[in-house]
Design a protein around this motif. Sequence first.
Motif, PDB file in Angstrom:
ATOM      1  N   PRO A 120     -10.899  54.931 -67.181  1.00 15.76           N
ATOM      2  CA  PRO A 120     -10.510  53.827 -66.381  1.00 15.76           C
ATOM      3  C   PRO A 120      -9.262  54.219 -65.354  1.00 15.76           C
ATOM      4  O   PRO A 120      -8.386  54.699 -65.854  1.00 15.76           O
ATOM      5  CB  PRO A 120     -10.102  52.623 -67.345  1.00 15.76           C
ATOM      6  CG  PRO A 120     -10.875  52.911 -68.508  1.00 15.76           C
ATOM      7  CD  PRO A 120     -10.847  54.415 -68.433  1.00 15.76           C
ATOM      8  N   ARG A 121      -9.224  53.734 -64.131  1.00 15.74           N
ATOM      9  CA  ARG A 121      -8.293  53.798 -63.237  1.00 15.74           C
ATOM     10  C   ARG A 121      -7.023  52.658 -63.589  1.00 15.74           C
ATOM     11  O   ARG A 121      -7.117  51.589 -64.049  1.00 15.74           O
ATOM     12  CB  ARG A 121      -8.516  53.724 -61.771  1.00 15.74           C
ATOM     13  CG  ARG A 121      -9.243  54.732 -61.467  1.00 15.74           C
ATOM     14  CD  ARG A 121     -10.006  54.600 -60.020  1.00 15.74           C
ATOM     15  NE  ARG A 121      -9.049  54.444 -58.839  1.00 15.74           N
ATOM     16  CZ  ARG A 121      -9.134  54.171 -57.719  1.00 15.74           C
ATOM     17  NH1 ARG A 121     -10.400  54.235 -57.378  1.00 15.74           N
ATOM     18  NH2 ARG A 121      -8.261  54.182 -56.865  1.00 15.74           N
ATOM     19  N   THR A 122      -5.822  53.076 -63.594  1.00 14.28           N
ATOM     20  CA  THR A 122      -4.598  52.382 -63.898  1.00 14.28           C
ATOM     21  C   THR A 122      -4.398  51.091 -62.787  1.00 14.28           C
ATOM     22  O   THR A 122      -4.622  51.570 -61.467  1.00 14.28           O
ATOM     23  CB  THR A 122      -3.256  53.098 -63.867  1.00 14.28           C
ATOM     24  OG1 THR A 122      -3.529  54.185 -64.741  1.00 14.28           O
ATOM     25  CG2 THR A 122      -2.102  52.241 -64.337  1.00 14.28           C
ATOM     26  N   PRO A 123      -4.459  49.977 -63.451  1.00 15.01           N
ATOM     27  CA  PRO A 123      -4.162  48.740 -62.296  1.00 15.01           C
ATOM     28  C   PRO A 123      -3.003  49.213 -61.583  1.00 15.01           C
ATOM     29  O   PRO A 123      -1.978  49.698 -62.096  1.00 15.01           O
ATOM     30  CB  PRO A 123      -3.955  47.539 -63.228  1.00 15.01           C
ATOM     31  CG  PRO A 123      -4.858  48.100 -64.604  1.00 15.01           C
ATOM     32  CD  PRO A 123      -4.602  49.507 -64.682  1.00 15.01           C
ATOM     33  N   VAL A 124      -2.862  48.719 -60.215  1.00 17.56           N
ATOM     34  CA  VAL A 124      -1.611  48.777 -59.487  1.00 17.56           C
ATOM     35  C   VAL A 124      -0.869  47.443 -59.546  1.00 17.56           C
ATOM     36  O   VAL A 124      -1.391  46.147 -59.158  1.00 17.56           O
ATOM     37  CB  VAL A 124      -2.228  49.131 -58.103  1.00 17.56           C
ATOM     38  CG1 VAL A 124      -0.900  49.355 -57.127  1.00 17.56           C
ATOM     39  CG2 VAL A 124      -3.058  50.438 -57.835  1.00 17.56           C
ATOM     40  N   GLU A 283     -10.990  48.491 -61.716  1.00 16.95           N
ATOM     41  CA  GLU A 283     -12.018  48.446 -62.674  1.00 16.95           C
ATOM     42  C   GLU A 283     -12.860  47.215 -62.855  1.00 16.95           C
ATOM     43  O   GLU A 283     -13.634  46.859 -63.369  1.00 16.95           O
ATOM     44  CB  GLU A 283     -11.778  49.024 -64.046  1.00 16.95           C
ATOM     45  CG  GLU A 283     -11.107  50.480 -64.092  1.00 16.95           C
ATOM     46  CD  GLU A 283     -12.207  51.321 -63.795  1.00 16.95           C
ATOM     47  OE1 GLU A 283     -13.262  51.073 -63.863  1.00 16.95           O
ATOM     48  OE2 GLU A 283     -12.090  52.786 -63.573  1.00 16.95           O
ATOM     49  N   ARG A 284     -11.741  46.109 -62.175  1.00 16.15           N
ATOM     50  CA  ARG A 284     -12.403  44.573 -62.252  1.00 16.15           C
ATOM     51  C   ARG A 284     -12.805  44.093 -60.974  1.00 16.15           C
ATOM     52  O   ARG A 284     -13.632  43.201 -60.647  1.00 16.15           O
ATOM     53  CB  ARG A 284     -11.340  43.846 -63.210  1.00 16.15           C
ATOM     54  CG  ARG A 284     -11.112  44.250 -64.564  1.00 16.15           C
ATOM     55  CD  ARG A 284     -10.372  43.072 -65.313  1.00 16.15           C
ATOM     56  NE  ARG A 284     -10.475  43.304 -66.743  1.00 16.15           N
ATOM     57  CZ  ARG A 284      -9.988  42.429 -67.561  1.00 16.15           C
ATOM     58  NH1 ARG A 284      -9.800  41.216 -67.215  1.00 16.15           N
ATOM     59  NH2 ARG A 284     -10.042  42.769 -68.979  1.00 16.15           N
ATOM     60  N   ASN A 285     -11.871  44.367 -60.063  1.00 16.30           N
ATOM     61  CA  ASN A 285     -12.004  43.605 -58.808  1.00 16.30           C
ATOM     62  C   ASN A 285     -13.190  44.326 -57.868  1.00 16.30           C
ATOM     63  O   ASN A 285     -13.520  45.465 -58.085  1.00 16.30           O
ATOM     64  CB  ASN A 285     -10.847  43.896 -57.749  1.00 16.30           C
ATOM     65  CG  ASN A 285      -9.431  43.148 -58.512  1.00 16.30           C
ATOM     66  OD1 ASN A 285      -9.918  42.493 -59.263  1.00 16.30           O
ATOM     67  ND2 ASN A 285      -8.284  43.759 -58.310  1.00 16.30           N
TER      68      ASN A 285
END
Length: 285
Positions: A120-124, A283-285
């Motif tokens: 998963p990519r890290t949230p910004v 990963e959610r938006n």
Amino acid sequence: MKNKYNLLLSLMVFLFSACSTKDEVNIPSDVTNLRAEARAGSIMLRWDNPSDLNFLYVPVQFKNPLTGAIIKTNVSYLTDSLLIDDILAKDGEYTFEIYTVGEGGERGGNTLQVSCTALPRTPVVTEHAEKIDFQVSALSANASDPTEGNLANLIDGDLKTHYHTNWHEKIPFPQWIQFDLKEPVEGVKFVSWNRNGSNNANAEEVYITGSNDGENWVEIGRILPDELPTTGGAKFESKMFYKQDMTFTKIRYNAKSGVGGKAWFSIAELEWYKTWVVVVDPERN
């Protein structure tokens, strides 16, 4: 007889040429040990090139699990890896195929395959701050000096003026300055300036508290002695302070002690900012 001889000779030349052409076909060597390393938002492909480097390039082919689009890129024989980036864990598993191609377009004998899902990519997280404007009527304190304790000096934008707690009589710490807000805030930060031309009356340690009724206070942040500047006129900008799932309409700047054991403190300016964060999770938006 002569014609038969010429025909036989021509046939022998043709067969010799055909055999020579066949012998000259150069099948490229194969790469081996294809492997995939999952990374945040990407996948690193690596393989082992043959020692003779008998190939021109390696085609890398894969299908996007979401769109079904086939993506293909060629990698030079001088390279043994390829980073596939800008992908998401939620995309699912990617399957990669590679093989070798020779200088004449000949394809190697083996096709290698490996599958992998990106991490998963890290949230910004982006912090935002907006300055809060105050009227002096929104300020109060528990230890203002009778001659130098003008609270208006804290918000006048003039670094030549200052606010001082009571140095004529000893008032126990914590000595606080309270700011009443017009609306609830989720988080705050402050910017302060030490008194100009004096570094012997700064607060040594500070903690920030929040309340909604003026009676019950919750600590939301603390600034230790080694974090605060000590020189006259020095500027300090705090980090963002907040308490999970809480908002506040009143904020206090609490001095726990004065520098050098002083029973008071002074400060030139004190600005407050309401703060909030915006989180973008790919990963959610």
